[in-house]
Design a protein around this motif. Structure first.
Motif, mmCIF file in Angstrom:
data_model
loop_
_atom_site.group_PDB
_atom_site.id
_atom_site.type_symbol
_atom_site.label_atom_id
_atom_site.label_comp_id
_atom_site.label_asym_id
_atom_site.label_seq_id
_atom_site.Cartn_x
_atom_site.Cartn_y
_atom_site.Cartn_z
ATOM 1 N N ILE A 1 0.810 -1.209 0.000
ATOM 2 C CA ILE A 1 0.000 0.000 0.000
ATOM 3 C C ILE A 1 0.859 1.283 0.000
ATOM 4 N N PRO A 2 1.851 1.397 0.908
ATOM 5 C CA PRO A 2 2.705 2.587 0.840
ATOM 6 C C PRO A 2 3.459 2.703 -0.483
ATOM 7 N N VAL A 3 3.969 1.578 -0.994
ATOM 8 C CA VAL A 3 4.697 1.635 -2.265
ATOM 9 C C VAL A 3 3.762 2.163 -3.354
ATOM 10 N N PHE A 4 2.542 1.662 -3.376
ATOM 11 C CA PHE A 4 1.579 2.122 -4.378
ATOM 12 C C PHE A 4 1.320 3.625 -4.249
ATOM 13 N N LEU B 1 5.617 7.122 -10.548
ATOM 14 C CA LEU B 1 6.368 5.903 -10.860
ATOM 15 C C LEU B 1 5.466 4.698 -11.165
ATOM 16 N N LEU B 2 4.148 4.902 -10.973
ATOM 17 C CA LEU B 2 3.234 3.800 -11.283
ATOM 18 C C LEU B 2 3.314 3.487 -12.762
ATOM 19 N N ASP B 3 3.267 2.179 -13.088
ATOM 20 C CA ASP B 3 3.268 1.771 -14.480
ATOM 21 C C ASP B 3 4.498 2.275 -15.246
ATOM 22 N N THR B 4 5.638 2.393 -14.552
ATOM 23 C CA THR B 4 6.885 2.720 -15.252
ATOM 24 C C THR B 4 7.846 1.548 -15.097
ATOM 25 N N ARG B 5 8.710 1.380 -16.114
ATOM 26 C CA ARG B 5 9.699 0.307 -16.040
ATOM 27 C C ARG B 5 10.666 0.552 -14.905
ATOM 28 N N LEU B 6 11.011 1.835 -14.690
ATOM 29 C CA LEU B 6 11.947 2.159 -13.615
ATOM 30 C C LEU B 6 11.392 1.710 -12.270
ATOM 31 N N LEU C 1 11.515 -2.410 -7.783
ATOM 32 C CA LEU C 1 10.825 -3.359 -6.902
ATOM 33 C C LEU C 1 11.389 -4.767 -7.074
ATOM 34 N N PHE C 2 11.658 -5.150 -8.325
ATOM 35 C CA PHE C 2 12.276 -6.461 -8.566
ATOM 36 C C PHE C 2 13.637 -6.523 -7.877
ATOM 37 N N THR C 3 14.377 -5.410 -7.966
ATOM 38 C CA THR C 3 15.695 -5.374 -7.338
ATOM 39 C C THR C 3 15.578 -5.571 -5.829
ATOM 40 N N THR D 1 1.501 -2.240 -12.449
ATOM 41 C CA THR D 1 1.516 -1.821 -13.846
ATOM 42 C C THR D 1 0.178 -2.099 -14.496
ATOM 43 N N ASP D 2 -0.019 -1.396 -15.605
ATOM 44 C CA ASP D 2 -1.299 -1.453 -16.267
ATOM 45 C C ASP D 2 -1.071 -1.752 -17.739
ATOM 46 N N TYR D 3 -0.306 -0.868 -18.393
ATOM 47 C CA TYR D 3 0.037 -1.133 -19.785
ATOM 48 C C TYR D 3 1.503 -0.783 -20.104
ATOM 49 N N HIS D 4 1.894 0.451 -19.809
ATOM 50 C CA HIS D 4 3.201 0.940 -20.271
ATOM 51 C C HIS D 4 4.362 0.048 -19.825
#
Lengths: 300, 284
Positions: free
Chosen positions: B133-136, B144-149, B154-156, B227-230
């Protein structure tokens, strides 16, 4: 500071703080700060749909959480899911590890085939099971049932939680197999030979030598899997969406629903705190174990 | 066919029982793999043969479904590119962060580095929903939502504890004298790390990267929520097949195969690394 002292023994020095700082900062920003914020939000009355009513609410969110029957359903589903998947994957994984610990023709290939499900993306696992295996009309399971003259089962609607358990177990039995097999292979052969010379049968061999040796490995598998099963999400997202009703809504899915569909930040944060506490019950033991191993191996 | 039991200890003969166990092991291996094989087969069928009440095992294969899954309008390439960028990106960022930290922990161990290592491992056990929730909300306000960065970071964060642990364990296999010799020769920490240690640890670093790549590629939770689309990855793409009644099974299968095949194959070569990385040294 630049001149090294000549009479002191040569000392290894490195800027350890600076070397570790980037990783530490990264984890602080992406894990620890958000975790503290979750705790903070759980004490707030905060709904994204009602931005004007935001404020400190004490334990109101927790009260709402504990009086929400769906939360209790989700908690029960979570525990059922963890317990059942653990039972299936550990028992099956152990049996398979013993089976694959023998030498036989093509062992490497057979083992690799058995382990493959672990590398399948969870969303795809969900789709494969939902459609191609469990579909009540066109699924493979239904075809098998019809072939032997039985009525096909409506898996996802009649036994939703069991269906999810099957998917997760298919994915994670390979994990238990892989780790238990690694554990078995480190079993000292001379111990086995010693008891065999004493005339022990297979069961005694297993009970008195293999099982104690595997104890530590089993412990690690159980703890790790518990934490992963507690956070199962993608399989449910891709198949049942938590339903029918709340039949497959587990804690992560409940949090997802209350945050992204009810926009209730306070309530979902309170549930998230619950999820963290639950995971910690298992994690504490694991972390102690890792720390203990570290000290045991640090005489270099 | 009885296997030649080279490591069979004295006193245990394997006869018919041994053959039965071998057959059983093979049967189980094939059964576990069967759902994957079935998706591959379905992907090679026409929609009509794929969607039938009686499954066909023998058919003339067609690449039609792969062609339509890879066609311009299907969007596959968009999602695949995002998967590649985020998985590779997070692996590289992760290695860049993990190598110095693991270097300090392995070659200059102290109470502080030990504590830091255990602390890092412990962050792996914070469930993702605990910080969702905080990250969102923060991502939303920072754009930063729906960005590759955002997704890459987050994966990192998700893989960093495992990566630090693994690199640390490979560094520990290198004798500490080498570092000492280098520093007596007047090499700086950076020089020692890049010129002496990294070449020696290259296979271990490659294994760590491989594991991180597999875990990031298969990661679904953050992709589905952030993510949603981008920046959406193949997890989001395949998840979009979850609804819709008149489903195209052959195409769904082709998309699934394209999504899982590279990673399943990589996984075959990463079995040992999996054990090493995911058990934090508890199983050797």
């Amino acid at each position: 500071m630049s001149a090294p002292s000549t009479n002191a023994p040569p000392q290894r020095r490195a800027p350890t703080k600076r070397l570790m700082a980037p990783s530490v900062l990264f984890l602080l920003v992406w894990m620890i700060v958000p975790l503290a914020m979750t705790l903070y939000y759980s004490l707030q009355d905060y709904n994204l749909m009602m931005p004007n009513t935001r404020g400190f609410a004490g334990f109101l969110s927790y009260e709402l959480l504990f009086t929400d029957p769906v939360f209790w359903d989700a908690l029960l589903n979570t525990l059922l899911l963890v317990a059942t998947c653990l039972l299936v994957t550990v028992v099956a994984g152990l049996a398979l590890a013993l089976l694959f610990n023998r030498t036989f023709v093509g062992r490497g290939i057979a083992r690799t085939l058995a382990i493959s499900p672990f590398f399948v993306m969870p969303v795809v696992t969900g789709l494969i099971w939902k459609y191609m295996l469990l579909d009540p009309v066109y699924g493979l399971f239904s075809w098998v049932m019809r072939s032997v003259g039985l009525e096909p089962i409506q898996w996802l609607s009649s036994y939703p939680l069991l269906s999810v358990v099957m998917m997760i177990s298919w994915e994670w039995t390979p994990f238990a197999l892989l780790i238990l097999l690694t554990g078995l292979q480190s079993l000292p052969e001379d111990q086995l030979e010693a008891v065999r010379l004493d005339g022990a049968n297979r069961w005694q061999e297993f009970r008195h030598i293999v099982l104690p040796h595997l104890g530590q490995v089993l412990y690690v598998v159980i703890m790790l899997e518990s934490i992963f099963f507690l956070t199962s999400f993608a399989e449910i997202y891709a198949t049942t969406s938590g339903g029918p009703g709340t039949a497959t809504t587990n804690l992560p899915y409940y949090i997802y629903l209350s945050a992204f569909f009810q926009y209730d930040i306070g309530l979902s944060s309170a549930a998230a705190v619950g999820a963290v506490i639950l995971a910690n019950i298992f994690a504490i033991f694991l972390i102690r174990f890792v720390a203990g191993n570290l000290n045991a191996g640090s005489q270099r | 066919m009885t296997a030649s039991n080279v490591d069979q200890a004295p006193g245990r003969k394997s006869g018919a029982g041994g053959t039965a166990l071998t057959l059983l092991a093979w049967l189980i291996g094939i059964t576990m793999f069967f759902p994957i094989l079935w998706v591959v087969l379905t992907a090679l069928k026409t929609e009509q043969t794929a969607f039938s009440m009686t499954p066909t095992f023998i058919f003339s294969p067609t690449l039609e479904s792969f062609r339509s899954a890879l066609a311009q309008g299907s969007g596959y390439w968009h999602y695949a590119l995002n998967s590649v960028i985020t998985a590779l990106g997070s692996t590289l960022v992760g290695l860049a962060l993990a190598i110095p930290a693991a270097y300090a922990m392995a070659f200059y161990p102290s109470r502080r580095t030990d504590f830091t290592l255990v602390w890092m491992v412990s962050t792996k056990f914070i469930p993702a929903v605990g910080v969702l929730i905080p990250v969102f909300l923060v991502y939303r306000s920072l754009g930063l939502l729906d960005t590759r960065l955002g997704l890459t970071m987050l994966f990192t964060a998700m893989n960093l504890p495992i990566m630090v642990w693994m690199v640390y364990s490979y560094f520990r296999d290198i004798p500490v004298d080498i570092v000492e010799a280098a520093s007596i020769d007047g090499a700086s920490t950076t020089q020692t790390m890049f010129r002496v240690i990294l070449p020696l640890a290259l296979p271990g670093l490659a294994s760590t990267g491989l594991l991180a790549l597999i875990l990031a590629w298969n990661e679904s939770f953050w992709s589905l929520t952030m993510t949603d689309y981008h920046a959406a990855t193949l997890a989001v793409y395949t998840a979009s097949f979850k609804s819709g009644e008149g489903l195209f099974w052959a195409r769904l299968s082709a998309a699934s195969v394209l999504t899982i095949a590279p990673i399943v194959v990589l996984g075959w070569f990463a079995q040992r690394q999996m054990v090493r990385g995911l058990t934090f040294g508890a199983v050797k």
